[in-house]
Design a protein around this motif. Structure first.
Motif, short mmCIF file in Angstrom:
data_model
loop_
_atom_site.label_atom_id
_atom_site.label_comp_id
_atom_site.label_asym_id
_atom_site.label_seq_id
_atom_site.Cartn_x
_atom_site.Cartn_y
_atom_site.Cartn_z
N UNK A 192 16.14 15.75 2.54
CA UNK A 192 15.43 15.31 3.73
C UNK A 192 14.24 14.43 3.34
N UNK A 193 13.46 14.85 2.33
CA UNK A 193 12.31 14.07 1.87
C UNK A 193 12.73 12.72 1.32
N UNK A 194 13.77 12.71 0.51
CA UNK A 194 14.25 11.44 -0.06
C UNK A 194 14.74 10.50 1.03
N UNK A 195 15.46 11.05 2.02
CA UNK A 195 15.97 10.23 3.12
C UNK A 195 14.82 9.67 3.96
N UNK A 196 13.82 10.49 4.25
CA UNK A 196 12.68 10.04 5.05
C UNK A 196 11.92 8.94 4.30
N UNK B 89 0.81 -1.22 0.00
CA UNK B 89 0.00 0.00 0.00
C UNK B 89 0.84 1.28 0.00
N UNK B 90 1.94 1.36 0.76
CA UNK B 90 2.77 2.57 0.65
C UNK B 90 3.32 2.77 -0.76
N UNK B 91 3.61 1.67 -1.45
CA UNK B 91 4.11 1.79 -2.83
C UNK B 91 3.01 2.27 -3.76
N UNK B 92 1.79 1.82 -3.53
CA UNK B 92 0.65 2.31 -4.30
C UNK B 92 0.52 3.81 -4.11
N UNK B 93 0.62 4.26 -2.86
CA UNK B 93 0.50 5.70 -2.57
C UNK B 93 1.63 6.48 -3.24
N UNK B 94 2.85 5.93 -3.21
CA UNK B 94 3.99 6.60 -3.81
C UNK B 94 3.80 6.79 -5.31
N UNK B 95 3.44 5.71 -6.01
CA UNK B 95 3.27 5.78 -7.47
C UNK B 95 2.08 6.68 -7.81
N UNK B 96 0.98 6.52 -7.09
CA UNK B 96 -0.20 7.33 -7.36
C UNK B 96 0.09 8.81 -7.17
N UNK B 97 0.82 9.15 -6.10
CA UNK B 97 1.18 10.56 -5.89
C UNK B 97 2.01 11.10 -7.05
N UNK B 98 3.00 10.34 -7.44
CA UNK B 98 3.87 10.79 -8.53
C UNK B 98 3.11 11.02 -9.82
N UNK B 99 2.12 10.17 -10.09
CA UNK B 99 1.35 10.33 -11.32
C UNK B 99 0.33 11.46 -11.22
N UNK B 100 -0.20 11.68 -10.02
CA UNK B 100 -1.15 12.79 -9.84
C UNK B 100 -0.46 14.14 -9.80
N UNK C 51 12.79 0.87 -4.13
CA UNK C 51 12.69 2.28 -4.53
C UNK C 51 12.91 2.46 -6.02
N UNK C 52 13.84 1.70 -6.58
CA UNK C 52 14.07 1.82 -8.03
C UNK C 52 12.83 1.37 -8.80
N UNK C 53 12.12 0.38 -8.29
CA UNK C 53 10.91 -0.09 -8.95
C UNK C 53 9.80 0.95 -8.93
N UNK D 181 11.50 5.07 5.53
CA UNK D 181 10.16 4.51 5.66
C UNK D 181 10.07 3.17 4.92
N UNK D 182 10.53 3.13 3.67
CA UNK D 182 10.50 1.88 2.92
C UNK D 182 11.41 0.83 3.54
N UNK D 183 12.56 1.23 4.08
CA UNK D 183 13.45 0.26 4.72
C UNK D 183 12.78 -0.34 5.96
#
Length: 148
Positions: free
Chosen positions: A58-62, A28-39, A92-94, A66-68
């Motif tokens: 800072x955002x990239x590190x956080x 689900x966090x990956x769904x949110x990540x991809x959906x945000x990027x596309x929106x 993250x690359x995916x 989170x994913x780790x």
């Protein structure tokens, strides 16, 4: 899901398949990540493709941390993970690739069903990263198809 719920078997066995089943919830966090990027492609490009700033770092590190943490939770649930950091890089690359592939194209070339694309891209990133997270044995498609 704890290790006892993961079932028996070694890497690529039924235990790994059961533990990966729990990874669906973790996608689900990956769904949110991809959906945000596309929106929000302009904002996504600014953070991910733009000149690095203290805020973007800072955002990239956080996001990475989170994913780790999610990868570590999968390992704690019984998925064999040799390196949470390396597995997170692949995850993250995916998701980044799924966003970047589309936002650098004209919208009329995007899939007709972006919701399905988002779900499949997230699932692919999670399962691909986790299936290859251990060097103990290569992923077994026979074990995956036997699970149902």
């Amino acid at each position: 899901m704890g290790p006892a719920q993961a079932g028996g078997g070694g890497a690529g066995g039924t235990g790994q398949v059961a533990a990966l089943g729990g990874a669906l919830d973790r996608s689900l966090p990956c769904v949110a990540y991809v959906a945000f990027g596309l929106r929000h492609p302009a904002q996504y490009r600014l953070v991910m493709d733009g000149e690095a700033t203290e805020a973007s770092r800072h955002n990239e590190d956080a996001c990475f941390r989170y994913f780790r943490d999610k990868v570590t939770a999968c390992r704690d649930a019984g998925v064999p993970v040799d390196s949470a950091t390396e597995t997170t890089r692949l995850l993250c690359s995916g998701v980044h690739g799924a966003v970047s592939l589309l936002i650098h194209q004209e919208r009329d070339t995007w899939p007709a069903d972006t919701g399905r694309y988002v779900a499949r891209a997230a699932s692919s990133a999670v399962h691909g990263a986790l299936l290859t997270a251990s060097h103990a044995a290569p992923p077994s498609m026979a074990a995956m198809t036997a699970s149902g």
